[in-house]
Design an enzyme around this catalytic site. Structure first.
Site, PDB file in Angstrom:
ATOM      1  N   GLU A  63      -0.070  13.827 -16.422  1.00 42.26           N
ATOM      2  CA  GLU A  63      -0.398  14.967 -17.393  1.00 42.26           C
ATOM      3  C   GLU A  63      -1.635  15.735 -17.444  1.00 42.26           C
ATOM      4  O   GLU A  63      -1.744  16.790 -17.383  1.00 42.26           O
ATOM      5  CB  GLU A  63      -0.363  14.390 -19.081  1.00 42.26           C
ATOM      6  N   CYS A  89      -0.093   7.697 -21.778  1.00 42.35           N
ATOM      7  CA  CYS A  89      -0.996   6.490 -22.309  1.00 42.35           C
ATOM      8  C   CYS A  89      -1.992   7.029 -23.243  1.00 42.35           C
ATOM      9  O   CYS A  89      -2.329   8.139 -23.529  1.00 42.35           O
ATOM     10  CB  CYS A  89      -1.741   5.916 -20.925  1.00 42.35           C
ATOM     11  N   ALA A 176      22.100 -11.674  14.551  1.00 39.34           N
ATOM     12  CA  ALA A 176      21.343 -11.912  15.646  1.00 39.34           C
ATOM     13  C   ALA A 176      22.367 -12.765  16.350  1.00 39.34           C
ATOM     14  O   ALA A 176      23.088 -13.547  15.702  1.00 39.34           O
ATOM     15  CB  ALA A 176      20.145 -12.668  15.398  1.00 39.34           C
ATOM     16  N   LEU A 218       4.782  -5.917  10.460  1.00 39.35           N
ATOM     17  CA  LEU A 218       5.239  -5.755   8.734  1.00 39.35           C
ATOM     18  C   LEU A 218       4.379  -4.495   8.380  1.00 39.35           C
ATOM     19  O   LEU A 218       4.245  -4.380   7.319  1.00 39.35           O
ATOM     20  CB  LEU A 218       4.621  -7.032   8.197  1.00 39.35           C
ATOM     21  N   GLU A 305      11.570  -8.940   4.001  1.00 45.34           N
ATOM     22  CA  GLU A 305      12.347  -8.756   5.282  1.00 45.34           C
ATOM     23  C   GLU A 305      11.998 -10.086   5.949  1.00 45.34           C
ATOM     24  O   GLU A 305      11.110 -10.195   6.498  1.00 45.34           O
ATOM     25  CB  GLU A 305      11.497  -7.416   5.813  1.00 45.34           C
TER      26      GLU A 305
END
Length: 390
Positions: A63, A89, A176, A218, A305
């Site tokens: 906002e 908020c 796999a 990662l 994952e």
């Protein structure tokens, strides 16, 4: 109060501009965590006066950004309509209350997609705007707004993050070969998409088995990011080598049943924190306890994952809120599964997940499936406008 009682005869114009606000929120999917992703558009007579999306934690909310945008273009927003995807908020957090800025700007009307599930906010922003003489309407495209912030809503209502489980494999569900060979079953486009999902998550989790076998990074290295998700390793016996590639100096949390001072110190030198975690009776880390800890530490969305054993554990525990499945157009036959699950003794009477999106990525197929009970639990926040709509 039922959802039907909360409905309005929304105009096509209302739908158009709220969709614009939702699209704006989607431009910051990887930015404002742990805050929600919010979009705001200020309109008068069919013209956009201001547009904004919530920035990094501690920076301007949607906002305020929209009001600043209007001011930069010398627009007076008095008498305008403000479309915002989440209730403004009304409390002092890292930034001042957005309702104060809106009240000072004097729009005629504020249309809100959904109430803020934060107990410090819910309904109070609406009440303050209405007390200032501003017309407020709630509920337009609420479910679409919820879909942009499932993790924030989950943390506020369940105390735990929204968990999606990423799986990749062949058409017959194999990930796999038995010798461990799995790179790469899916192609480059699917990998880029998977990294985009890593980037939007607050944290990316894997198991120690994957770390020891593959030594992954990662990181969302194939997707542009403004901040890195926290890396998490589930490591019951604290076997994580300090030289693991994922320990690159960015924050890493290691959940373990072992509290070894020497290993803890070695990992701390690589910016890895060990969190001692209880185990289940079968000797595995308690995934519920992990999620509770993550929720209390501002994690909205968790990207899991992992290998078939840990992936299966999340599914068996009923803790995967969403599945992100990538399938390559090949058959592997007798090979490792995407998730290790026990054999079913009968067909289930009803579906546990619902397909919400399918997409071709190069030669591969991406399927998203949402857990029906998890989504139904979050949907309960939508009709919670506790103040009069009149």
């Amino acid at each position: 109060m039922s959802p039907a009682q909360l409905s309005f005869p929304w105009s096509d114009t209302d739908h158009h501009w709220m969709q614009h606000a939702l699209d704006t929120a989607e431009t910051v999917m990887a930015l404002p965590t742990p805050n929600p992703r919010v979009g705001c558009v200020i309109v008068r007579d069919g013209q956009i006066l201001g547009l904004g999306a919530t920035q990094r934690a501690g920076e301007a909310h949607a906002e305020v950004r929209a009001l600043l945008d209007a001011s930069a273009n010398a627009f007076d927003v008095a008498g305008s309509t403000v479309y915002v995807t989440l209730e403004p908020c009304s409390h002092h957090g890292r930034t001042p209350p957005c309702v104060d800025a809106l009240i000072a700007a004097r729009p005629a009307r504020v249309v809100i997609a959904m109430l803020d599930p934060n107990p410090n906010v819910t309904g109070q922003g609406v009440e303050r705007l209405r007390a200032a003489g501003i017309t407020v309407q709630v509920g337009l495209k609420g479910e679409e707004a919820l879909a942009i912030n499932p993790g924030f809503v989950s943390r506020m209502t369940r105390g735990t993050p929204w968990v999606w489980l990423k799986l990749a494999g062949s058409l017959d569900g194999r990930s796999a070969l038995h010798n461990g060979s799995s790179q790469w079953i899916t192609g480059a486009a699917a990998r880029r998409d998977g990294h985009a999902w890593r980037a939007r998550a607050c944290a990316v989790l894997t198991g120690i088995g994957t770390v020891l076998a593959d030594d992954p990074l990662l990181t969302p290295r194939h997707s542009p990011v403004s901040r890195m998700p926290t890396k998490i390793v589930l490591d019951t016996h604290l076997r994580l080598p300090p030289q693991a590639r994922l320990l690159d100096g960015t924050p890493t949390w290691v959940f373990s049943a072992v509290d070894d001072a020497e290993r803890r110190k070695a990992l701390a030198e690589r910016n890895a924190e060990v969190i001692v975690t209880p185990c289940t009776p079968d000797g595995r880390l308690d995934l519920d306890a992990v999620l509770q800890w993550l929720g209390s530490n501002d994690i909205n969305e968790l990207h899991v994952e992992a290998g078939p054993t840990l992936s299966g554990a999340w599914l068996r525990a009923g803790l995967a809120d969403e599945l992100l499945v990538y399938q390559a157009p090949m058959l592997l036959g007798d090979a490792q599964p995407m998730a290790a699950l026990p054999a079913a003794t009968m067909l289930p009477e009803q579906a546990e997940f619902a397909f919400i999106d399918t997409r071709l990525l190069g030669d591969d197929l991406r399927v998203r499936a949402r857990h029906l009970d998890s989504w139904a639990e979050l949907l309960r926040v939508l009709p919670l406008d506790r103040v009069s709509q009149v």
